[in-house]
Structure formats: structure tokens, C-alpha cells
Design an enzyme around this catalytic site. Structure first.
Site, PDB file in Angstrom:
ATOM      1  CE  LYS A  13       0.053   2.260  11.031  1.00 50.27           C
ATOM      2  NZ  LYS A  13      -1.212   2.445  10.293  1.00 50.27           N
ATOM      3  NE  ARG A  88      -1.346  -4.127  11.206  1.00 50.66           N
ATOM      4  CZ  ARG A  88      -0.773  -3.257  10.392  1.00 50.66           C
ATOM      5  NH1 ARG A  88       0.477  -2.901  10.554  1.00 50.66           N
ATOM      6  NH2 ARG A  88      -1.456  -2.751   9.413  1.00 50.66           N
ATOM      7  NE  ARG A 127      -1.580   3.684   0.916  1.00 46.34           N
ATOM      8  CZ  ARG A 127      -1.652   3.288   2.190  1.00 46.34           C
ATOM      9  NH1 ARG A 127      -0.763   3.716   3.062  1.00 46.34           N
ATOM     10  NH2 ARG A 127      -2.610   2.471   2.584  1.00 46.34           N
ATOM     11  NE  ARG A 160      -0.589  -0.589   0.883  1.00 44.23           N
ATOM     12  CZ  ARG A 160      -0.417  -0.294   2.167  1.00 44.23           C
ATOM     13  NH1 ARG A 160       0.506   0.602   2.509  1.00 44.23           N
ATOM     14  NH2 ARG A 160      -1.120  -0.873   3.104  1.00 44.23           N
ATOM     15  NE  ARG A 171      -5.239  -2.162   4.751  1.00 41.35           N
ATOM     16  CZ  ARG A 171      -4.841  -1.082   4.073  1.00 41.35           C
ATOM     17  NH1 ARG A 171      -5.404  -0.765   2.924  1.00 41.35           N
ATOM     18  NH2 ARG A 171      -3.887  -0.327   4.552  1.00 41.35           N
TER      19      ARG A 171
HETATM   20  P1  AP5 Z   1       0.333   6.466   5.170  1.00 43.24           P
HETATM   21  O1  AP5 Z   1       1.353   7.283   5.867  1.00 43.24           O
HETATM   22  O2  AP5 Z   1       0.788   5.542   4.106  1.00 43.24           O
HETATM   23  O3  AP5 Z   1      -0.591   5.736   6.238  1.00 43.24           O
HETATM   24  P2  AP5 Z   1      -0.305   4.468   7.157  1.00 43.24           P
HETATM   25  O4  AP5 Z   1      -0.884   4.739   8.488  1.00 43.24           O
HETATM   26  O5  AP5 Z   1       1.141   4.093   7.088  1.00 43.24           O
HETATM   27  O6  AP5 Z   1      -1.242   3.467   6.394  1.00 43.24           O
HETATM   28  P3  AP5 Z   1      -1.076   1.950   5.929  1.00 43.24           P
HETATM   29  O7  AP5 Z   1      -2.321   1.705   5.116  1.00 43.24           O
HETATM   30  O8  AP5 Z   1       0.247   1.707   5.272  1.00 43.24           O
HETATM   31  O9  AP5 Z   1      -1.139   1.242   7.280  1.00 43.24           O
HETATM   32  P4  AP5 Z   1      -1.525  -0.185   7.512  1.00 43.24           P
HETATM   33  O10 AP5 Z   1      -1.229  -0.255   8.949  1.00 43.24           O
HETATM   34  O11 AP5 Z   1      -2.855  -0.653   7.121  1.00 43.24           O
HETATM   35  O12 AP5 Z   1      -0.656  -0.951   6.436  1.00 43.24           O
HETATM   36  P5  AP5 Z   1       0.748  -1.640   6.533  1.00 43.24           P
HETATM   37  O13 AP5 Z   1       1.478  -1.278   5.329  1.00 43.24           O
HETATM   38  O14 AP5 Z   1       1.376  -1.439   7.868  1.00 43.24           O
HETATM   39  O15 AP5 Z   1      -0.747   7.483   4.553  1.00 43.24           O
HETATM   40  C1  AP5 Z   1      -1.814   7.030   3.768  1.00 43.24           C
HETATM   41  C2  AP5 Z   1      -2.050   8.021   2.602  1.00 43.24           C
HETATM   42  O16 AP5 Z   1      -2.459   9.264   3.135  1.00 43.24           O
HETATM   43  C3  AP5 Z   1      -0.802   8.305   1.767  1.00 43.24           C
HETATM   44  O17 AP5 Z   1      -1.176   8.454   0.415  1.00 43.24           O
HETATM   45  C4  AP5 Z   1      -0.261   9.636   2.311  1.00 43.24           C
HETATM   46  O18 AP5 Z   1       0.376  10.389   1.304  1.00 43.24           O
HETATM   47  C5  AP5 Z   1      -1.551  10.298   2.797  1.00 43.24           C
HETATM   48  N1  AP5 Z   1      -1.354  11.092   4.007  1.00 43.24           N
HETATM   49  C6  AP5 Z   1      -0.560  10.806   5.083  1.00 43.24           C
HETATM   50  N2  AP5 Z   1      -0.659  11.773   6.010  1.00 43.24           N
HETATM   51  C7  AP5 Z   1      -1.554  12.683   5.527  1.00 43.24           C
HETATM   52  C8  AP5 Z   1      -2.067  13.922   6.021  1.00 43.24           C
HETATM   53  N3  AP5 Z   1      -1.704  14.429   7.220  1.00 43.24           N
HETATM   54  N4  AP5 Z   1      -2.953  14.585   5.248  1.00 43.24           N
HETATM   55  C9  AP5 Z   1      -3.337  14.087   4.040  1.00 43.24           C
HETATM   56  N5  AP5 Z   1      -2.876  12.947   3.513  1.00 43.24           N
HETATM   57  C10 AP5 Z   1      -1.992  12.238   4.249  1.00 43.24           C
HETATM   58  O19 AP5 Z   1       0.291  -3.178   6.486  1.00 43.24           O
HETATM   59  C11 AP5 Z   1      -0.255  -3.752   5.312  1.00 43.24           C
HETATM   60  C12 AP5 Z   1      -0.637  -5.203   5.592  1.00 43.24           C
HETATM   61  O20 AP5 Z   1       0.537  -5.944   6.007  1.00 43.24           O
HETATM   62  C13 AP5 Z   1      -1.630  -5.401   6.747  1.00 43.24           C
HETATM   63  O21 AP5 Z   1      -2.973  -5.281   6.333  1.00 43.24           O
HETATM   64  C14 AP5 Z   1      -1.284  -6.842   7.182  1.00 43.24           C
HETATM   65  O22 AP5 Z   1      -1.825  -7.784   6.304  1.00 43.24           O
HETATM   66  C15 AP5 Z   1       0.233  -6.875   7.034  1.00 43.24           C
HETATM   67  N6  AP5 Z   1       0.924  -6.468   8.280  1.00 43.24           N
HETATM   68  C16 AP5 Z   1       1.706  -5.363   8.460  1.00 43.24           C
HETATM   69  N7  AP5 Z   1       2.169  -5.312   9.709  1.00 43.24           N
HETATM   70  C17 AP5 Z   1       1.680  -6.413  10.344  1.00 43.24           C
HETATM   71  C18 AP5 Z   1       1.793  -6.897  11.673  1.00 43.24           C
HETATM   72  N8  AP5 Z   1       2.510  -6.240  12.603  1.00 43.24           N
HETATM   73  N9  AP5 Z   1       1.134  -8.048  11.992  1.00 43.24           N
HETATM   74  C19 AP5 Z   1       0.429  -8.733  11.064  1.00 43.24           C
HETATM   75  N10 AP5 Z   1       0.273  -8.312   9.792  1.00 43.24           N
HETATM   76  C20 AP5 Z   1       0.893  -7.152   9.436  1.00 43.24           C
END
Ligand code: AP5
Length: 218
Positions: A13, A88, A127, A160, A171
Site C-alpha cells: 500500500k 482499519r 523491508r 522497522r 499484525r
Molecule cells: P509497503 O509498500 O511498505 O507495504 P505496506 O502495505 O505499506 O505495508 P505496512 O507494513 O507499512 O502496512 P501496515 O498496514 O502493517 O503498516 P502501517 O505502517 O500502516 O511494502 C512492504 C515491503 O515490500 C517494502 O520493503 C517494499 O519495498 C516491498 N514491496 C512493495 N511492493 C512490492 C512488490 N510489488 N514486489 C516486491 N516487493 C514489494 O502501520 C503500522 C502500525 O501503525 C500498525 O500495526 C498499527 O499499530 C498502527 N496503525 C497504522 N494505521 C492505523 C490505523 N488506521 N488504526 C490503528 N492503528 C494504526
């Protein structure tokens, strides 16, 4: 366009939100990035959020909703945005709906990214992010030119804290229990677009742009 990016942790995402924001000058609001910034700055919100994030749990709805409301009010474009990682939970989705309705706005699309679980784990465990400018890399799929050094600013790359194996598992569980119900929620509202997130980043981006009916870039 007002778009939500929905999908399991590590599905891509953030990567696609970054690319779309750059290509189409959309405002990107990533709750994960905002929370990590608050943690780095040791704000009261960051200190509260850190305990949840380190365990792979969701930060309480009230905290995240308040943060997104503030960001949407500040947003310079105001009307066009990509929400990455928000909503979420169903209560977050309901609050977002109310907030947009109060501005006579609504969502255009909710993109549901999907890849097999084995790919999610591989993407998260490889990552790396720059400690200085937060650019995101992957040791296998988008490595920096010099190992552990950011191409953009020369900063050091780190993993991370929630990308460790035991937190990844938590997660994924939290996603299934609390976030996956949003797929049905938005499908019923005829906003959902299913997107195959497998394959190279460029291929996914092309698929995404086609699914959203965006103009072909030359
Ligand atoms: P990446 O693009 O970083 O993936 P992502 O879907 O953004 O993954 P996240 O782990 O950041 O999502 P998340 O939803 O768990 O975490 P968030 O930061 O929102 O890609 C991942 C890796 O793969 C990268 O290294 C990239 O280079 C690689 N990649 C990407 N596309 C690729 C492809 N096509 N092929 C190969 N490799 C690829 O949230 C973190 C924490 O914050 C949560 O656990 C929670 O505690 C809190 N939080 C955030 N939002 C909320 C909310 N709305 N409500 C409550 N808590 C929240």
C-alpha cells in the site's frame, strides 16, 4: 480522487501510495507514517502509540481518527487524497464517512490489495527504511546501491521494529480480525476495487492505474 488503500500489512500500500502521489500529485496520508513520526518525535501521542505498534496491535480508534481529521483539515488540496492504512476498523470507516459527508464529499474508490501470505511475510521481513529520510527499500526487491545506505540521503537503513517475525504474525492476525471486515463493508457500498498486488512494483502500479481509470502516463 479520494481513495482508500486497504490490505494486509506488507501488501504494498505504502509503495503504491508513494508512486501515485508522485505521478498524479495526490496528497498521501499514511497513518503508519504519521504514527512513526510521532514516535520518533516522542510526542505524547507517539509515546501512547508505540506500545501498541511494537506489539502489532492497532492504536485506539479515537487517537487515529483525531490524527486523520487534523491532517485532512490541514491538507492543502483538501478534496483529493490517498488514505494509506486508514480506515482499519469499522468505527474508523464510519467516522471517515461522517467527516467527508460534513464537507459534502465522499470516497471514490477503496482499493483492496491482495497477495499470498508467504509474499507478505517476505516483503515485510526484507523491508528496510532510512533512519533519516524514511525512504523504503527491500533487501531483495528494491535494494539500495550500497548495502544499508540510503540512495537518496546517505542515511543508514534500519529494520522497522514491527517487522520482526513474532510481530509480523500478530499484525497478520489483527488484520484478519479487525481490518478484513472492511472488505465486505466497502463492497456493500459499491466502492471496492479488488487488486492483485503480486508481481513487480511497476506491474502493480500499471494494474492499479488501469483499475482506477487513470490516464495512461507516457
Ligand atoms: P509497503 O509498500 O511498505 O507495504 P505496506 O502495505 O505499506 O505495508 P505496512 O507494513 O507499512 O502496512 P501496515 O498496514 O502493517 O503498516 P502501517 O505502517 O500502516 O511494502 C512492504 C515491503 O515490500 C517494502 O520493503 C517494499 O519495498 C516491498 N514491496 C512493495 N511492493 C512490492 C512488490 N510489488 N514486489 C516486491 N516487493 C514489494 O502501520 C503500522 C502500525 O501503525 C500498525 O500495526 C498499527 O499499530 C498502527 N496503525 C497504522 N494505521 C492505523 C490505523 N488506521 N488504526 C490503528 N492503528 C494504526
Amino acid at each position: 480522487m479520494r481513495i482508500v488503500f486497504l490490505g494486509a500489512p506488507g501488501v504494498g500500500k505504502g509503495t503504491q501510495a508513494e508512486r501515485m502521489a508522485a505521478a498524479f500529485r495526490h496528497t498521501k496520508i499514511s497513518t503508519g507514517d504519521l504514527l512513526r513520526e510521532a514516535v520518533r518525535n516522542r510526542t505524547p501521542l507517539g509515546l501512547e502509540a508505540k506500545a501498541y505498534m511494537d506489539q502489532g496491535q492497532l492504536v485506539p480508534d479515537a487517537v487515529v481518527i483525531g490524527m486523520v481529521k487534523e491532517k485532512l483539515e490541514q491538507s492543502t488540496t483538501g478534496r483529493d487524497f490517498i488514505l494509506d492504512g486508514f480506515p482499519r476498523t469499522v468505527p474508523q470507516a464510519e467516522e471517515l464517512g461522517k467527516l467527508l459527508a460534513s464537507k459534502s464529499l465522499s470516497l471514490d474508490r477503496v482499493v483492496n490489495f491482495a497477495v499470498p501470505t508467504t509474499d507478505l511475510v517476505r516483503r515485510m521481513s526484507g523491508r528496510r527504511s532510512c533512519a533519516k529520510c524514511q525512504a523504503v527499500y527491500h533487501v531483495e526487491f528494491s535494494p539500495p546501491q550500497t548495502a544499508d545506505v540510503c540512495d537518496r540521503c546517505g542515511g543508514g537503513l534500519t529494520q522497522r521494529s514491527d517487522d520482526k517475525a513474532e510481530t509480523i504474525e500478530a499484525r497478520l492476525r489483527v488484520y484478519d480480525q479487525q481490518t478484513a471486515p472492511l472488505i465486505q463493508y466497502y463492497r456493500e457500498r459499491k466502492l471496492l476495487v479488488d487488486l492483485d498486488g503480486a508481481g513487480a512494483m511497476e506491474a502493480v502500479q500499471l494494474r492499479l492505474e488501469q483499475a482506477l481509470g487513470l490516464p495512461v502516463r507516457t
